[in-house]
Design an enzyme around this catalytic site. Sequence first.
Site, short mmCIF file in Angstrom:
data_model
loop_
_atom_site.label_atom_id
_atom_site.label_comp_id
_atom_site.label_asym_id
_atom_site.label_seq_id
_atom_site.Cartn_x
_atom_site.Cartn_y
_atom_site.Cartn_z
N GLY A 160 1.18 -1.51 4.99
CA GLY A 160 1.62 -2.69 5.70
C GLY A 160 0.58 -3.54 6.39
O GLY A 160 0.88 -4.11 7.44
N GLY A 161 -0.64 -3.66 5.85
CA GLY A 161 -1.59 -4.64 6.37
C GLY A 161 -1.81 -4.54 7.86
O GLY A 161 -2.18 -3.50 8.39
N THR A 209 0.86 -1.17 0.00
CA THR A 209 0.00 0.00 0.00
C THR A 209 0.90 1.23 0.00
O THR A 209 2.08 1.12 0.30
CB THR A 209 -0.86 -0.03 1.30
OG1 THR A 209 -1.62 -1.22 1.32
CG2 THR A 209 -1.78 1.16 1.41
#
Length: 528
Positions: free
Chosen positions: A424-425, A342
């Site tokens: 980063g999720g 992202t």
Amino acid sequence: MIQSNMAPLGMAVTPHHLASESALAVLREGGNALEAMVAAAATIAVVYPHMNGLGGDGFWLVVPPNGDPIAIDASGAAGSLAHLDFYHGETQIPHRGPKAALTVAGTVSGWQEALTLAQELGATPLPLTRLLRDAIRYAADGIPVTASQAAATAAKQHELQHQPGFAATFLPDGSVPIAGSRFTQPALANTLSMLCDYGLESFYRGELAHHLAREMSALGMPITLEDLQTHKARRCTPLHLAHSEGDIWNMTPPTQGLVSLAILGITDRLNMADANEAQTVHRIVEATKKAFALRDKHITDPRHIDIDVQSLLDAEHLSTLAAQVDDHKAAAWGTGRGPGDTVWMGVMDSSGLAVSFIQSVYHEFGSGVVLPGTGITWQNRGAAFSLQPDHLLALQPGKQPFHTLNPAAARLKDGRTMVYGSMGGDGQPQTQAAIFTRHVIQGRPLQQAVSAPRWLLGRTWGQSSDSLKLEARIAPETVQQLRALGHEVELLPDFSEVVGHAGAIVRHNNGMLEGAFDPRSNGSAAGF
């Protein structure tokens, strides 16, 4: 001491310096923060193609100089053909390939909605040809391949090289591009030019939409022309946390904005101001576990949620969760949702308008499918759905998938305004908590708060470990203390992309803007 960049008139922070410069150039020409962000969003789609693009989704958190913040959800729903029978014989939705490319790409609709909002806020609109000019040029003439793109391509080549359009686009001459080599995307340049000629709406309701639909049908993707035509970005009221330091906002479901706010709400009751490094990490990690439990119980497409998510941020509820944090022992926890690739970007202009923005294709290169003739890599966000009919995230046509994406913003009681975020999720809420805690609560300089060693509780892509991962620069005594508390600790390299690419901008009371970028990225904090 690590110094942040400061400027009086405008500031942009992105994970690639060319995107920062695109935003800054628009600000210099009189554009506002929303227009500058559209320019940055177009450029970053070209220069960081492994992490975001036109085939992905976006979320906007807009903080005007006065009045309530506005959120824009530019995420797409599952295609009308994406039903359980479509995945007959599968135990889970594939992460790569046409069956992974099952949701409408919402990013471009977010650009349009942001430009509409910019006019409502009084902007004299700059032409779309101006806002996309840099992106078109970089796609046509080429950009130097970043180390990040080269590493991602090398790591994922084996699973992506046979996906439709991938090798022709991302493996020039049949091999992984070398960092620093020239990388061109002529088809993407043409698509961006078409958007300038026919308008951003043409992505969904024009000749470009018809072309996309034909190619998706030919590839066996479950998205139709009607799915594109019915998609629109929507404005919403962001979630709000009343914090002792001020007001903090984040995105509503289907994102995990709740997690980011809940972590800060819980730790607000745990005396973070006086915490040492080990206590800071431990308390945020334990709050993260509580917040993830809320997420996994409730967060899905907002139309499928039967509670008021804002109520989960009530003071009484947060106090109850904070009381469950054991300062002397790490709690057991389940598995995370894994990473996402992202980009977070922030822009502030001289009027005080501030934008916190995220754009993503989910995993590196999304589904790996590049639609013929367009240069558009389609996301695999729909892999977040479950094929179990009774699951909270059960797949349904027209349903929005769960999103890790969540841009953050705050108005502090001392008068400062702050936008911040990370890629980063699972790591996004944890990194947000680290930056806010270090800078706002513990008083560390903004750039130091971003650059300092970080951590990730949870999995990294392609791994099954749910350990607490720490950058190796963290003090050895801190590592020892965390292990003594019961954390399963693994060490990462000194500066690791695993903990995300973060950034932040702060507007001070004297009008000065301060920006910090992440040395783990190719970014910059650019101001004038």
